[in-house]
Design an enzyme around this catalytic site. Structure first.
Site, PDB file in Angstrom:
ATOM      1  N   ARG A   1     -41.692  30.880  32.928  1.00 51.65           N
ATOM      2  CA  ARG A   1     -41.111  29.258  33.089  1.00 51.65           C
ATOM      3  C   ARG A   1     -42.375  27.813  32.908  1.00 51.65           C
ATOM      4  O   ARG A   1     -42.659  27.220  32.763  1.00 51.65           O
ATOM      5  CB  ARG A   1     -39.953  28.863  33.726  1.00 51.65           C
ATOM      6  CG  ARG A   1     -39.508  29.211  35.056  1.00 51.65           C
ATOM      7  CD  ARG A   1     -38.779  29.076  36.128  1.00 51.65           C
ATOM      8  NE  ARG A   1     -38.587  29.835  35.417  1.00 51.65           N
ATOM      9  CZ  ARG A   1     -36.622  31.514  36.227  1.00 51.65           C
ATOM     10  NH1 ARG A   1     -36.246  29.850  37.095  1.00 51.65           N
ATOM     11  NH2 ARG A   1     -36.479  31.957  35.614  1.00 51.65           N
TER      12      ARG A   1
ATOM     13  N   ASP B   1     -43.937  41.071  26.422  1.00 54.67           N
ATOM     14  CA  ASP B   1     -43.156  40.268  27.368  1.00 54.67           C
ATOM     15  C   ASP B   1     -44.748  39.157  25.899  1.00 54.67           C
ATOM     16  O   ASP B   1     -44.564  38.105  26.868  1.00 54.67           O
ATOM     17  CB  ASP B   1     -43.835  40.408  28.481  1.00 54.67           C
ATOM     18  CG  ASP B   1     -42.522  39.276  29.224  1.00 54.67           C
ATOM     19  OD1 ASP B   1     -41.823  38.451  29.167  1.00 54.67           O
ATOM     20  OD2 ASP B   1     -43.514  38.305  30.903  1.00 54.67           O
TER      21      ASP B   1
ATOM     22  N   LYS C   1     -43.015  43.983  39.600  1.00 52.99           N
ATOM     23  CA  LYS C   1     -41.891  44.839  39.421  1.00 52.99           C
ATOM     24  C   LYS C   1     -41.360  46.059  40.706  1.00 52.99           C
ATOM     25  O   LYS C   1     -42.429  46.699  40.991  1.00 52.99           O
ATOM     26  CB  LYS C   1     -41.585  44.434  37.718  1.00 52.99           C
ATOM     27  CG  LYS C   1     -41.265  43.799  37.337  1.00 52.99           C
ATOM     28  CD  LYS C   1     -41.336  43.195  35.806  1.00 52.99           C
ATOM     29  CE  LYS C   1     -41.209  42.513  35.271  1.00 52.99           C
ATOM     30  NZ  LYS C   1     -39.784  41.574  35.345  1.00 52.99           N
TER      31      LYS C   1
ATOM     32  N   LYS D   1     -43.910  32.267  24.648  1.00 54.40           N
ATOM     33  CA  LYS D   1     -44.035  33.029  25.485  1.00 54.40           C
ATOM     34  C   LYS D   1     -45.099  33.578  25.157  1.00 54.40           C
ATOM     35  O   LYS D   1     -44.747  35.204  24.893  1.00 54.40           O
ATOM     36  CB  LYS D   1     -43.112  32.975  27.188  1.00 54.40           C
ATOM     37  CG  LYS D   1     -43.697  34.381  27.613  1.00 54.40           C
ATOM     38  CD  LYS D   1     -42.146  34.274  28.869  1.00 54.40           C
ATOM     39  CE  LYS D   1     -42.811  35.708  29.830  1.00 54.40           C
ATOM     40  NZ  LYS D   1     -41.124  36.158  30.300  1.00 54.40           N
TER      41      LYS D   1
ATOM     42  N   GLU E   1     -42.369  34.114  35.572  1.00 50.77           N
ATOM     43  CA  GLU E   1     -43.844  33.415  35.351  1.00 50.77           C
ATOM     44  C   GLU E   1     -43.089  32.761  35.257  1.00 50.77           C
ATOM     45  O   GLU E   1     -44.727  31.938  33.373  1.00 50.77           O
ATOM     46  CB  GLU E   1     -44.754  33.963  35.234  1.00 50.77           C
ATOM     47  CG  GLU E   1     -44.297  35.460  34.177  1.00 50.77           C
ATOM     48  CD  GLU E   1     -43.931  35.760  33.788  1.00 50.77           C
ATOM     49  OE1 GLU E   1     -42.972  36.240  35.173  1.00 50.77           O
ATOM     50  OE2 GLU E   1     -43.902  36.514  32.733  1.00 50.77           O
TER      51      GLU E   1
ATOM     52  N   ASP F   1     -42.606  36.667  39.531  1.00 49.42           N
ATOM     53  CA  ASP F   1     -42.020  36.879  38.370  1.00 49.42           C
ATOM     54  C   ASP F   1     -41.122  36.048  37.492  1.00 49.42           C
ATOM     55  O   ASP F   1     -40.488  36.178  36.683  1.00 49.42           O
ATOM     56  CB  ASP F   1     -40.795  38.515  38.934  1.00 49.42           C
ATOM     57  CG  ASP F   1     -40.574  39.319  37.887  1.00 49.42           C
ATOM     58  OD1 ASP F   1     -41.453  38.992  36.668  1.00 49.42           O
ATOM     59  OD2 ASP F   1     -39.861  40.469  38.036  1.00 49.42           O
TER      60      ASP F   1
HETATM   61  N1  BES Z   1     -40.467  39.086  31.424  1.00 51.19           N
HETATM   62  C1  BES Z   1     -39.242  39.123  32.352  1.00 51.19           C
HETATM   63  C2  BES Z   1     -38.344  39.128  31.603  1.00 51.19           C
HETATM   64  C3  BES Z   1     -37.554  40.165  30.750  1.00 51.19           C
HETATM   65  C4  BES Z   1     -36.437  40.844  31.379  1.00 51.19           C
HETATM   66  C5  BES Z   1     -37.901  39.998  29.798  1.00 51.19           C
HETATM   67  C6  BES Z   1     -36.642  42.498  31.238  1.00 51.19           C
HETATM   68  C7  BES Z   1     -37.174  41.593  28.851  1.00 51.19           C
HETATM   69  C8  BES Z   1     -37.022  42.746  29.812  1.00 51.19           C
HETATM   70  C9  BES Z   1     -39.490  37.467  32.682  1.00 51.19           C
HETATM   71  O1  BES Z   1     -40.305  37.775  33.233  1.00 51.19           O
HETATM   72  C10 BES Z   1     -38.600  37.934  34.795  1.00 51.19           C
HETATM   73  O2  BES Z   1     -39.086  38.591  35.134  1.00 51.19           O
HETATM   74  N2  BES Z   1     -37.935  37.520  34.835  1.00 51.19           N
HETATM   75  C11 BES Z   1     -36.491  37.345  36.384  1.00 51.19           C
HETATM   76  C12 BES Z   1     -36.854  36.194  36.857  1.00 51.19           C
HETATM   77  C13 BES Z   1     -36.094  35.697  37.840  1.00 51.19           C
HETATM   78  C14 BES Z   1     -37.315  36.136  38.622  1.00 51.19           C
HETATM   79  C15 BES Z   1     -35.474  34.661  38.556  1.00 51.19           C
HETATM   80  C16 BES Z   1     -35.537  38.258  35.645  1.00 51.19           C
HETATM   81  O3  BES Z   1     -34.442  37.971  34.551  1.00 51.19           O
HETATM   82  O4  BES Z   1     -35.561  39.333  36.111  1.00 51.19           O
HETATM   83 ZN    ZN Z   2     -42.152  37.698  31.874  1.00 50.83          ZN
HETATM   84 MN    MN Z   3     -41.629  37.727  34.073  1.00 51.36          MN
END
Ligand code: BES
Ligand code: ZN
Ligand code: MN
Length: 503
Positions: free
Chosen positions: A357, A294, A282, A270, A355, A353
């Site tokens: 996947r 990320d 966010k 990723k 994104e 968010d």
């Molecule tokens: N990049 C984030 C996940 C993340 C969070 C990485 C904290 C490192 C530290 C990912 O893209 C994300 O935003 N995931 C969301 C998914 C949800 C919206 C289903 C999450 O985990 O809140």
């Molecule tokens: Zn992310």
């Molecule tokens: Mn995200």
């Protein structure tokens, strides 16, 4: 290339990174040379204090040094070489990971010195090659620092590391382990540099240029796919995530092709250069600050690829890095929009968010089309993985237990810890969409699992494992060989996996 006016050092990435902490030389010697600045000695909690230290246990204890792991003490003798006591704890639990930690403790204590020696190996029951590798990694990873944007350097680089090995029969193997250790630490420090780089200093376009320019140095072939090429490939996921950005996306495909390969491993990383969340913006908390990292999964993949030739890897490895930022704007993908993956699967975007996947799905399809022996992806995918296991342990899931077991074995070999979660198919319905084949959002619970279930639909039956590094991509403390900031987690793990891979 976009040269934003705010870039203090616009060309910070035109040539490959500082590779801080990588020394000119690591030597394995029977006795230390006479021009060292400092020599470290392992001091156990019980038993004899090494004579080279020049002081006894009573003196050490008087200064508060008991020999606990993580403790160190420079003996202020007034002249070089300074002796450094390095705590190595009790007799039990002295394995490779503890040796790497002890070497890191020493490197940090001797931070002012460029020419250092370490006399520690005999106390550890570790095979010579593993010892050479662990000591070298511990020292070079602990001495890393991201200094590119500091006007004054903050770290004295290790110019010479001597590993003192009194047993002549172990010297050759220790030296070959040390040589591998240099390669692996350099690879991991490269991944750290990439992830620590501010988002404005490393766009997807610049990332692709960097990998392209350095590929030949590492015996790699690189092919870059720009936006037009991604449209041609029908890669609807990465294009949908990129829709709100002023910077173009890039898919970077890297190939390592040894002669007579013994297998074919596909890696997917990723590469979200900055994850604002998109329209599902966010909240404005410190989490934002971490989102330049990320792309840490892609950096670990690239880092691992740079090590393969020097390690003599016989596995062919192909890698897909999916690079774009995730931004809100008038052109951004909206909630409720439907994206079409390369394999035709329709995906309702219920949260922009989620994104990761979306960019990964296209890469998994492309990787699976080549029918590799296995696919391993690595991604900062879910906050759920971080909440479950914290900064020290990644989540692994997969559709093939022997492959997951290999990932876990490489995690153990490298002390990049990982823990398996179940790929519980009964949660699949949480991803259902009313209007498309699948939605990109699971329920409130088991977020790491539902994200993996989503990915699992794009691997077309190829053995696959997924490593969620949302927690392990960064460290908020100085912890042995982990420095604050990007950890480079996964670089050594993936290189180890490729080295030990067989069909
Ligand atoms: N990049 C984030 C996940 C993340 C969070 C990485 C904290 C490192 C530290 C990912 O893209 C994300 O935003 N995931 C969301 C998914 C949800 C919206 C289903 C999450 O985990 O809140
Ligand atoms: Zn992310
Ligand atoms: Mn995200």
């Amino acid at each position: 290339m976009r040269h934003a006016p705010h870039k203090l050092i616009p060309d910070s990435f035109t040539s490959l990174p500082s590779r801080t902490g990588v020394p000119a030389t690591v030597q394995v010697v029977a006795a230390p040379g006479d021009d060292l600045d400092a020599i470290g000695y392992g001091v156990p909690q019980n038993g004899d204090v090494p004579a080279g230290l020049g002081i006894d246990r009573a003196a050490l204890e008087g200064a508060g040094f008991t020999g606990r792991p993580g403790q160190s003490l420079i003996v202020p003798s007034g002249a070089a070489p300074f002796a450094v006591a390095v705590g190595i704890g009790d007799d039990d639990a002295r394995g490779t990971a503890a040796l790497r930690d002890a070497a890191a403790t020493f490197a940090r204590a001797a931070a002012h010195f460029g020419r250092i020696g370490l006399d520690i190996g005999t106390a550890f029951a570790v095979p010579a090659s593993d010892a050479g590798r662990a000591i070298t990694e511990g020292v070079l990873l602990a001495r890393y620092s991201y200094d590119v944007l500091k006007t004054k350097p903050t770290t004295v680089p290790v110019e010479l590391l001597q590993i003192i090995e009194a047993d002549g029969d172990r010297i050759a193997d220790t030296q070959s382990g040390a040589t591998a250790g240099i390669t692996l630490a350099a690879a991991e420090n490269l991944a750290r540099d990439l992830a620590n780089t501010p988002p404005g200093h490393l766009t997807a376009v610049e990332y692709a240029e960097t990998t392209m320019e350095s590929a030949a140095d590492f015996g790699l072939q690189v092919e870059v796919f720009d936006k037009a090429a991604l449209i041609e490939l029908r890669a609807g996921g990465i294009l949908g995530v990129n829709a709100g950005s002023v910077d173009e996306p890039r898919m970077i495909v890297i190939r390592y092709r040894p002669e007579n390969p013994t297998g074919h491993l596909a890696l997917v990383g990723k590469g979200i250069m900055y994850d604002s969340g998109g329209i599902s913006l966010k909240p404005s908390d410190p989490m934002h600050l971490a989102m330049k990292m990320d792309m840490a999964g892609s950096a670990a993949v690239f880092g691992a690829m740079t090590a393969l030739r020097d390690l003599g890897c016989t596995t062919a490895v192909s890698a897909w890095l999916m690079c774009t930022d995730n931004m809100p704007s008038g052109s951004a993908t909206k909630l409720g929009d439907v994206l079409v993956a390369r394999n035709g699967t329709t995906v309702e975007v219920k949260n922009t968010d989620a994104e990761g996947r979306l960019v990964m799905m296209d890469a998994l399809v492309l990787a699976a089309e080549e029918k590799p022996d296995a696919i391993v992806d690595i991604a900062t995918l879910t906050g759920a993985a971080m909440r479950a296991l914290g900064h020290l342990c990644a989540v692994v899931l997969g559709n093939n237990q022997p492959l997951v077991d290999r990932v876990l074995a490489s995690a153990a070999n490298t002390d990049e810890q990982a823990c398996q979660f179940p790929l519980e198919h009964r949660y699949r319905s949480w991803l259902d969409s009313d209007i498309a084949d699948i939605g990109n959002l699971g329920g409130a619970n088991a977020g790491a699992t539902t994200a993996a279930l989503f990915l699992s639909e794009f691997v077309d039956g190829v053995p696959w494992a997924h490593i969620d590094i949302a927690g392990t991509m960064q460290s908020d403390t100085e912890d042995f060989w982990r420095r604050k900031g990007a950890t480079g987690y996964g670089t050594r793990l993936l290189a180890d996996l490729a080295m030990n891979f067989a069909r």
